[in-house]
Scaffold this active site. Structure first.
Site, PDB file in Angstrom:
ATOM      1  N   HIS A 163      -1.352  10.612  -2.705  1.00  0.00           N
ATOM      2  CA  HIS A 163      -2.636  10.162  -2.187  1.00  0.00           C
ATOM      3  C   HIS A 163      -3.615  11.296  -1.916  1.00  0.00           C
ATOM      4  O   HIS A 163      -4.749  11.292  -2.403  1.00  0.00           O
ATOM      5  CB  HIS A 163      -2.446   9.356  -0.901  1.00  0.00           C
ATOM      6  CG  HIS A 163      -3.746   8.952  -0.263  1.00  0.00           C
ATOM      7  ND1 HIS A 163      -4.374   9.720   0.707  1.00  0.00           N
ATOM      8  CD2 HIS A 163      -4.547   7.885  -0.476  1.00  0.00           C
ATOM      9  CE1 HIS A 163      -5.499   9.136   1.061  1.00  0.00           C
ATOM     10  NE2 HIS A 163      -5.645   8.027   0.366  1.00  0.00           N
ATOM     11  N   GLU A 190      -4.760   3.429  -8.442  1.00  0.00           N
ATOM     12  CA  GLU A 190      -6.064   4.035  -8.196  1.00  0.00           C
ATOM     13  C   GLU A 190      -6.201   5.349  -8.956  1.00  0.00           C
ATOM     14  O   GLU A 190      -5.301   6.194  -8.917  1.00  0.00           O
ATOM     15  CB  GLU A 190      -6.280   4.296  -6.705  1.00  0.00           C
ATOM     16  CG  GLU A 190      -7.636   4.903  -6.409  1.00  0.00           C
ATOM     17  CD  GLU A 190      -7.949   5.072  -4.937  1.00  0.00           C
ATOM     18  OE1 GLU A 190      -8.970   5.724  -4.622  1.00  0.00           O
ATOM     19  OE2 GLU A 190      -7.180   4.556  -4.097  1.00  0.00           O
ATOM     20  N   HIS A 240       0.823  -1.206   0.000  1.00  0.00           N
ATOM     21  CA  HIS A 240       0.000   0.000   0.000  1.00  0.00           C
ATOM     22  C   HIS A 240       0.859   1.259   0.000  1.00  0.00           C
ATOM     23  O   HIS A 240       1.542   1.557   0.991  1.00  0.00           O
ATOM     24  CB  HIS A 240      -0.904  -0.027   1.239  1.00  0.00           C
ATOM     25  CG  HIS A 240      -1.861   1.091   1.333  1.00  0.00           C
ATOM     26  ND1 HIS A 240      -1.855   1.994   2.381  1.00  0.00           N
ATOM     27  CD2 HIS A 240      -2.884   1.466   0.521  1.00  0.00           C
ATOM     28  CE1 HIS A 240      -2.830   2.865   2.217  1.00  0.00           C
ATOM     29  NE2 HIS A 240      -3.477   2.574   1.098  1.00  0.00           N
ATOM     30  N   ARG A 241       0.867   1.945  -1.130  1.00  0.00           N
ATOM     31  CA  ARG A 241       1.737   3.113  -1.337  1.00  0.00           C
ATOM     32  C   ARG A 241       3.203   2.733  -1.128  1.00  0.00           C
ATOM     33  O   ARG A 241       4.011   3.533  -0.647  1.00  0.00           O
ATOM     34  CB  ARG A 241       1.332   4.282  -0.447  1.00  0.00           C
ATOM     35  CG  ARG A 241      -0.138   4.644  -0.554  1.00  0.00           C
ATOM     36  CD  ARG A 241      -0.542   5.748   0.415  1.00  0.00           C
ATOM     37  NE  ARG A 241      -1.984   5.663   0.690  1.00  0.00           N
ATOM     38  CZ  ARG A 241      -2.614   6.313   1.654  1.00  0.00           C
ATOM     39  NH1 ARG A 241      -1.924   7.136   2.444  1.00  0.00           N
ATOM     40  NH2 ARG A 241      -3.913   6.168   1.850  1.00  0.00           N
ATOM     41  N   GLN A 261      -7.852   0.559 -10.135  1.00  0.00           N
ATOM     42  CA  GLN A 261      -8.874   0.527  -9.090  1.00  0.00           C
ATOM     43  C   GLN A 261      -9.470   1.913  -8.890  1.00  0.00           C
ATOM     44  O   GLN A 261      -8.812   2.925  -9.144  1.00  0.00           O
ATOM     45  CB  GLN A 261      -8.254   0.055  -7.771  1.00  0.00           C
ATOM     46  CG  GLN A 261      -7.104   0.966  -7.319  1.00  0.00           C
ATOM     47  CD  GLN A 261      -6.520   0.634  -5.982  1.00  0.00           C
ATOM     48  OE1 GLN A 261      -7.208   0.118  -5.104  1.00  0.00           O
ATOM     49  NE2 GLN A 261      -5.242   0.941  -5.792  1.00  0.00           N
ATOM     50  N   GLU A 311       1.168  -0.652  -4.915  1.00  0.00           N
ATOM     51  CA  GLU A 311      -0.082   0.104  -4.984  1.00  0.00           C
ATOM     52  C   GLU A 311       0.211   1.594  -4.990  1.00  0.00           C
ATOM     53  O   GLU A 311       1.119   2.058  -4.288  1.00  0.00           O
ATOM     54  CB  GLU A 311      -0.972  -0.266  -3.786  1.00  0.00           C
ATOM     55  CG  GLU A 311      -2.411   0.186  -3.907  1.00  0.00           C
ATOM     56  CD  GLU A 311      -2.681   1.552  -3.305  1.00  0.00           C
ATOM     57  OE1 GLU A 311      -3.802   2.064  -3.494  1.00  0.00           O
ATOM     58  OE2 GLU A 311      -1.776   2.109  -2.642  1.00  0.00           O
TER      59      GLU A 311
END
Length: 309
Positions: A84, A151, A42-43, A183, A69
């Site tokens: 983000h 994303e 995640h990141r 996503q 991600e």
């Protein structure tokens, strides 16, 4: 009914030999592997290094995760950047909305020093001065040696993001080589990506929480589905018309919002389930026992430790 992708149509027209070749394609292999368990950084390894920066991604890649991600947004001059938040304050020394700044202005920011303030115990590396990354820079650095879970972040704040993202994915041959998932919580954004390139595998993100009117009733943030405890096969089938999986939270304020029945129902309708963002090993073990197909985590080393036991 979901329309055929270009690759599928050409394969059918070309006959059995082409169909056999397509069945062995990198993209097909990627889709098959979604039914196995996926470790999603995640990141990057964002529990160990500043999120969405090259050090975080290098660490996760070094550990051998399945996916890096990231959140894609646009600079004022149309460059796809990895960030983000919609605003700059939390993870940089900048101010204001990211899309109001040119790439040159974003590159002048320090996106690493904040990490030392947030994690003063982490003294093993100095991340001060770390720059914001572009998608091109990430692709140039890792190429086809890993997979990317991207994303479309805040599409309403980033008009044109889908077009810019698909252009970069095609330029780096990421789709045919089975290197990318896209996503979004925004169904419309996913459908835009699909219209631009129907071969890109899509993941519908979901967020379940109690209804403001009735705490015993769950709702989904964007009403993409009913609450997880009232979801039907038809709801999953609608998502499966354009997506290859779902990403969801499993907990809201300490209380479970999905269970094994939700996971099995999603899978039985052709949608593997990836859960975000899970950082403690006991929760990782619980969700793995329920049968999820992958976990997003800031600490991929913790998850890999469990898998490799």
């Amino acid at each position: 009914m979901a329309r055929y992708s270009l690759i599928t149509m050409l394969t059918l027209l070309a006959g059995p030999a082409a169909m056999a070749a397509a069945s062995d394609s990198p993209l097909t292999q990627q889709l098959d592997e979604l039914n196995k368990f996926q470790v999603i950084a995640h990141r990057g390894a964002s529990g160990h290094a500043p999120e969405s920066t090259l050090p975080a991604y290098e660490l996760a890649h070094q550990w051998g995760v399945d996916y890096l991600e990231l959140d894609a947004q646009l600079s004022a001059d149309g460059e796809v950047v990895l960030f983000h938040d919609g605003t700059l304050e939390r993870t940089s020394n900048g101010e204001g909305h990211i899309h109001d700044h040119t790439l040159a202005e974003l590159k002048a920011l320090d996106t690493g020093s904040w990490f030392h303030d947030a994690h003063p115990e982490r003294t093993e590396a100095d991340y001060s001065g770390t720059q914001i990354l572009t998608l091109d820079e990430l692709f140039d650095h890792f190429g086809h040696t890993t997979r990317y879970y991207i994303e479309t972040k805040s599409p309403d704040l980033n008009p044109g993001l889908e077009e810019a993202l698909v252009q970069r994915l095609e330029a780096y041959n990421m789709v045919e080589q089975g290197r990318v998932l896209v996503q979004s919580f925004d169904q419309e954004s996913l459908l835009k990506v699909r219209a631009l390139n129907p071969d890109i595998p899509l993941i519908q993100l979901l967020w379940y929480s109690p209804s403001e009117q009735d705490s015993a009733t769950l709702t989904e943030w964007n009403n993409t589905t009913p609450g997880a405890n009232a979801i039907r096969d038809e709801d999953f089938k609608r998502i499966a018309e354009y997506a290859v999986g779902v990403g969801t939270n499993a907990i809201y304020q300490g209380q479970p919002v999905i269970d094994a029945a939700f996971i099995h129902q999603s899978q039985s309708n052709g949608l593997p389930v990836h859960v975000y963002t899970v950082n403690e090993q006991d929760e990782m073990e619980r969700l793995m026992a329920l049968g999820v197909n992958g976990l997003f985590t800031d600490y991929p080393d913790r998850l890999l430790e469990l898998i490799n036991e």
